[in-house]
Design an enzyme around this catalytic site. Structure first.
Site, PDB file in Angstrom:
ATOM      1  CG  HIS A 183     -34.850  69.189 -34.279  1.00  0.00           C
ATOM      2  ND1 HIS A 183     -35.251  68.600 -35.455  1.00  0.00           N
ATOM      3  CD2 HIS A 183     -34.492  70.471 -34.593  1.00  0.00           C
ATOM      4  CE1 HIS A 183     -35.131  69.469 -36.453  1.00  0.00           C
ATOM      5  NE2 HIS A 183     -34.680  70.612 -35.956  1.00  0.00           N
ATOM      6  CB  SER A 313     -48.872  53.088 -10.342  1.00  0.00           C
ATOM      7  OG  SER A 313     -48.433  51.741 -10.348  1.00  0.00           O
ATOM      8  CE  LYS A 319     -45.252  55.858 -12.990  1.00  0.00           C
ATOM      9  NZ  LYS A 319     -46.135  56.503 -13.961  1.00  0.00           N
ATOM     10  CD  GLU A 326     -51.582  59.292 -19.616  1.00  0.00           C
ATOM     11  OE1 GLU A 326     -50.398  59.099 -19.319  1.00  0.00           O
ATOM     12  OE2 GLU A 326     -52.543  58.778 -18.989  1.00  0.00           O
TER      13      GLU A 326
END
Length: 460
Positions: A183, A313, A319, A326
């Site tokens: 969960h 980024s 970053k 993705e």
């Protein structure tokens, strides 16, 4: 200098009359009509399907010559032209839109005309190139051939290599203990290698599902001609031509047991894409989990370190994002959409013919290609470069409230729950509280060490 209309076009003729065709085109009037009739998407059929059509025309010409139905010289010319199509030398000559006649007649005609353009007009597109065939049996055959070859040659190998890479990581990370999660909340400890082993098994099963998808496509409708009766084809044509296709592809294609089923319904394609949809779900799970475990690097889970593939980024220096994961998740989304489309196209069977085949074939081949490509890229640019942050994994284990689970059989559920609540309220770890209260709990230091050993909990 700009060409005049007369210089840029030539006049061709089909059963409906004359039509101006680009002078450089190998195709004829009927293909040009389709180009003008269907200015819908600007998207052509996948080249793999066109190449498969070349295989059909080659096998048909050889078979018809063998049966004494086609002049050997004409057959030889057709075979040579078809081989050029198979090799992809004339892909630009197939301009018909995906959203065309639902039987794929425009594409079958396009192939016939291009072969005539390569052979010369001594060969007729219908009487010779299309001898013993119909769009209604050749187009679905081309779908099965193209999809079957793409599954065998690209998808299955990509999934098998991904499974092997994940299995290697499972072995490499077997000794790394970390907290499990259910969960999305802390659970009992596991080994990082166990997580990777689960993903390896998913990828292995995905490869087996790809094999099942291929199995669903092995029956070919070639030989049914217009409605499945085999009108205007030799009784031995289908078996002989399909044997040639099986030999040339190395895939055990066989004649459909029932040509009426094979032409009026495309259930096999729907079944095959169902397997692809399941593969997409599996890859999404693997990529999603890897993205979560690599989140951070300072303020997320950060239990694994993902390879840095590109700047993440344009505004935040330094970053790095989980871009490979993705990519996988977006492919999964596309395959899910294609599943809906393929299912709807499967519903497009009316009486003796399915009339949604070009779109069905396009979606099926797109899903195969996307899954194969993304599995390969994800393996190469992400999985193989993953590192474990053992310090972070160990730190999170000690912070987890679920460590108390191993004490429940010894001290009872309620007392274990009270320790967990105390850990929350005080910020002390379960181990610290248990050591401080060992006398009250009736547990020795040695027992605590054994009970709270994450290696034991993970099932060595």
């Amino acid at each position: 200098m700009k060409k005049t209309a007369a210089e840029s076009h030539r006049v061709e003729r089909d059963s409906m009359g004359e039509m101006e065709v680009p002078v450089e085109a190998l195709y004829g009037a009927s293909t040009q009509r389709a180009v003008l009739n269907f200015p819908i998407s600007g998207t052509r059929l996948p080249s793999a399907l066109i190449h498969a059509y070349g295989r059909i025309k080659k096998a048909a010409a050889e078979t018809n010559a063998e049966l004494g139905l086609l002049d050997p010289v004409a057959a030889g010319n057709i075979v040579r032209a078809a081989e050029e199509i198979i090799a992809g030398r004339h892909d630009a000559q197939f301009p018909v839109d995906v959203y065309q006649t639902g039987s794929g007649t425009s594409t079958n005609t396009n192939v016939n005309e291009v072969i005539v353009g390569l052979c010369g007009h001594a060969v007729h597109p219908n009487d010779h190139v299309n001898l013993g065939q119909s769009s209604n049996d050749t187009f679905p055959t081309a779908i099965h051939l193209a999809a079957g070859m793409e599954i065998r040659q690209t998808l299955i190998p990509a999934l098998e290599k991904l499974a092997a890479a994940l299995a290697r990581k499972a072995g490499e990370f077997h000794g790394v203990l970390k907290i499990g999660r259910t969960h999305l909340m802390d659970a009992t400890p596991v080994r990082l290698g166990q997580e990777f082993g689960g993903w390896a098994r998913q990828a292995e099963l995905a490869a087996r599902r790809a094999e099942k998808a291929l199995e669903a496509l092995l029956e070919l409708p070639l030989g049914g001609t217009a409605v499945g009766t085999g009108l205007n084809t030799h009784p031995e044509f289908a078996a002989r031509a399909i044997a040639r296709l099986a030999e040339s592809t190395g895939i055990p294609f066989r004649e459909a047991e029932d040509h009426f089923e094979a032409q009026s319904a495309k259930d096999g394609c729907v079944e095959a894409h169902g397997q692809l949809s399941t593969i997409a779900v599996s890859l999404h799970k693997i990529a999603g989990d890897i993205r979560l475990l690599g989140s951070g690097p300072r303020c997320g889970l950060g239990e694994i370190v993902l390879p840095a593939t590109q700047p993440g980024s344009s505004i935040m220096p330094g970053k790095v994002n989980p871009v490979m994961s993705e990519s996988v998740t977006m492919v999964a989304a596309r395959v899910a959409g294609n599943q809906t489309t393929v299912t709807w196209c499967g519903v497009g069977g009316f009486l003796e013919l399915n009339v949604s085949m070009p779109l069905l074939g396009s979606c099926l081949l797109e899903s195969i290609g996307l899954l194969a490509n993304v599995a390969e890229a994800f393996r190469e640019r992400c999985v193989e470069g993953i590192r474990a942050d053992e310090e972070r994994c160990g730190e999170l284990i000690e912070l987890s409230l679920s460590m108390v689970t191993a004490l429940a059989p010894r001290i009872g559920y309620d007392r274990a729950a009270a320790i967990a609540k105390e850990s929350v309220s005080t910020g002390r770890t379960v181990r610290e509280i248990c050591i401080a209260r060992s006398d009250e709990l009736g547990v020795t230091a040695g027992e605590l060490e054994e009970l709270l050993d994450p290696g034991r909990m993970s099932g060595r």
